[in-house]
Design an enzyme around this catalytic site. Sequence first.
Site, mmCIF file in Angstrom:
data_model
loop_
_atom_site.group_PDB
_atom_site.id
_atom_site.type_symbol
_atom_site.label_atom_id
_atom_site.label_comp_id
_atom_site.label_asym_id
_atom_site.label_seq_id
_atom_site.Cartn_x
_atom_site.Cartn_y
_atom_site.Cartn_z
ATOM 1 N N ILE A 64 0.852 -1.195 0.000
ATOM 2 C CA ILE A 64 0.000 0.000 0.000
ATOM 3 C C ILE A 64 0.890 1.249 0.000
ATOM 4 C CG2 ILE A 64 -2.070 -1.012 1.061
ATOM 5 C CD1 ILE A 64 -1.075 0.184 3.772
ATOM 6 N N PRO A 65 1.425 1.624 -1.171
ATOM 7 C CA PRO A 65 2.298 2.795 -1.206
ATOM 8 C C PRO A 65 1.571 4.040 -0.696
ATOM 9 C CG PRO A 65 2.360 1.597 -3.296
ATOM 10 C CD PRO A 65 1.250 1.016 -2.492
ATOM 11 N N HIS A 66 2.211 4.763 0.207
ATOM 12 C CA HIS A 66 1.677 6.041 0.695
ATOM 13 C C HIS A 66 2.800 6.763 1.410
ATOM 14 C CE1 HIS A 66 1.309 3.267 4.100
ATOM 15 N NE2 HIS A 66 1.379 4.310 4.901
ATOM 16 N N SER A 67 2.694 8.086 1.497
ATOM 17 C CA SER A 67 3.666 8.797 2.328
ATOM 18 C C SER A 67 2.926 9.246 3.573
ATOM 19 C CB SER A 67 4.323 9.947 1.572
ATOM 20 O OG SER A 67 3.443 11.015 1.410
#
Lengths: 154, 91
Positions: A64-67
Site C-alpha cells: 500500500i504505497p503512501h507517504s
Amino acid sequence: MLREFVEKKHYLFAKEAKDWQEAIRMSCKSLEADGTVGTGYAQEIIDCVEKYGPYIIIMPKVAIPHSQEGGTSVYKTAIAFMRLEKPVSFDPEDPEKDAQLFFTLASCDPNQHLDNMMRFSEMMIKEDVVEALLGASGPEDLLAIQEKYLDPEK
Amino acid sequence: MLKVNTVCINGMGSSLILKMTVEKAFKELGIEASVSHIDAGQFKGCHPDVCITTPALAKNIGERPGMILITTKNFTDKDAMKEKLKEALHL
C-alpha cells in the site's frame, strides 16, 4: 471499492517493473492522471520507503504505497489499484516482501480516508478476493470480482 | 478495558488496517479493548497495555515494563492475530 477503481480509472495492469521504485512510480500514474496527486507524490513515497524500509507491504504480495497524511502533493482522497504480472522485490533477502498488488493511498481528508480504509480492510480480509485479484488481468475482472464477492446479496 | 495501540511509520496506512483487524480479533475473543492507531513519533508519549506493530518498528519501540509488545508482518490476518493475542494475554 473495485467498481470505484474502474469508474474513476484508478487502475493499472502491467507486466512488470524493473525495480520497486519504478513500481511505485507506475502505481501513482492513475492518481496523477486526474489530479488526485501531483507528480512529486511518487518520489515522496520512494523517499519514505528508502528511509524506513518496506513498511508498505501489509501482507504477502500486497503493498500500500503512501507517504504521510496531508503530503504536499496530495489534492484529493482516493485509493488506486495496480497489478503486476511479475512480482517486484522490495528486499532481495526477504521474498515475503515481494509485491504484485498495489493499492496506492492518497489522503487529504481524514474522514474520507478512514471510510476508504474501512472498505479496503473489509475487502482484504477476504482471502478469496485477494486470490482473485492476484489473477485479474483487466478492469472487467475487477467488476466481476466486485459482483461475485463484494456486492451485497441480491 | 484494555488500551491498545497499533503503530506504524506515519499512522495512515498499516496501523489503520491493523487496528481494524485487531478490533475484529478482540471482538471474537470476547474481550473489551479500546484500539487506536498512531504513528511511531506520537507513540513515544503513549502508555498502552498492548502495543502491536511491525518487527522493524518494535526494535525502535523496545520492551517497556507493563506493556505487552506484539509484532506482525501480516496486517489483515485476523485469525493469526487472535492466536497472537491469546498467547500474549495468556487466554
